[in-house]
Structures are given as structure tokens and as C-alpha cells.
Enzyme design. Structure first.
Site, short mmCIF file in Angstrom:
data_model
loop_
_atom_site.label_atom_id
_atom_site.label_comp_id
_atom_site.label_asym_id
_atom_site.label_seq_id
_atom_site.Cartn_x
_atom_site.Cartn_y
_atom_site.Cartn_z
N HIS A 1 30.65 36.38 38.03
CA HIS A 1 31.23 36.91 39.26
C HIS A 1 32.61 36.34 39.56
CE1 HIS A 1 31.27 38.46 43.45
NE2 HIS A 1 30.61 39.45 42.85
N ARG B 1 23.98 44.58 42.09
CA ARG B 1 25.01 44.78 41.06
C ARG B 1 25.12 43.60 40.10
NH1 ARG B 1 30.38 45.76 43.78
NH2 ARG B 1 31.12 46.30 41.71
N ARG C 1 31.07 41.87 35.36
CA ARG C 1 32.06 42.92 35.61
C ARG C 1 33.00 43.03 34.42
NH1 ARG C 1 29.15 42.78 39.40
NH2 ARG C 1 29.61 42.89 41.61
N GLU D 1 37.95 47.23 38.93
CA GLU D 1 36.73 46.55 38.49
C GLU D 1 35.57 47.52 38.31
OE1 GLU D 1 34.06 44.47 41.54
OE2 GLU D 1 36.08 44.14 42.34
#
Length: 118
Positions: free
Chosen positions: A109, A90, A94, A79
């Protein structure tokens, strides 16, 4: 064995098989790389170049514990963080890479994924 008991057994096996199949055959929508946010396209380029990555946790193993991506052995997926300009942490975005060169994008997420088509 009574016929009704046989029927229940067959029904139980059929339903169990259907659930096992759907769990193993995770399906995801697709998105073209051109449709990704600018930050995701930048992260995708960094992954292909081998870094350097801006976040310490970039490149860690993605466990796929919720089984939302196709099932693979542990360590198959990695990831990487996609910068979220409005966040100080963050954030939720992703890119997940697979060993065979496939890429998946999530902006929530890990709740949903879209396979990146190039």
C-alpha cells in the site's frame, strides 16, 4: 563575516541541497513482469488493453504525496488495484502507471515500489 559563520552557511547550504536532491530523485527497485504475482500480470494486461477494470477506483489519479516515485506534475500517475485473493476489500497491492508508459508495483500500500521491467 567570521570564517566559522561562513563555514556554517556553506554547510547548511550543502546539507539542504543534499536533502532536496534525494527527495526529488526518488529511486525504486526493479521487478520483471514475469516475477509479478499472477493477479498483477492480469492487472497490467487490463491497463494496456484499456479495461474494463473490476474496481470503481481503478484509473484514478495517484498523488505520489510521499514522493516515493519520481516527481511529476499532478495527474501524471494513475493507480490500479491488483486483486488480493485473501482480502475482501481492495487490499494493499497496486500498479501505478505513468503517462510515458512506465509501471510501478507495490504490495504494501504505497510504502515501497518496484519499477516493472518488461
Amino acid at each position: 563575516m567570521p570564517i566559522w559563520l561562513r563555514f556554517l552557511l556553506v554547510l547548511w547550504l550543502a546539507i539542504g541541497s543534499a536533502f532536496a536532491f534525494s527527495r526529488d530523485d526518488a529511486s525504486v527497485d526493479a521487478v520483471s513482469a514475469a516475477e509479478l504475482p499472477r493477479e498483477a500480470r492480469q492487472t497490467l494486461s487490463l491497463i494496456k488493453e484499456g479495461g474494463p477494470f473490476p474496481y470503481e477506483r481503478d484509473g484514478i489519479v495517484f498523488g505520489n504525496f510521499e514522493k516515493r516515485l519520481p516527481l511529476q506534475q499532478r495527474g501524471y500517475y494513475r493507480e490500479y488495484t491488483v486483486k488480493s485473493p485473501w482480502r475482501r476489500d481492495r487490499g494493499p497491492r497496486r500498479i501505478i502507471s505513468g503517462e510515458r508508459g512506465e509501471f510501478f508495483y507495490t504490495d504494501d500500500h504505497y510504502r515501497t515500489f518496484r519499477r516493472i521491467k518488461e
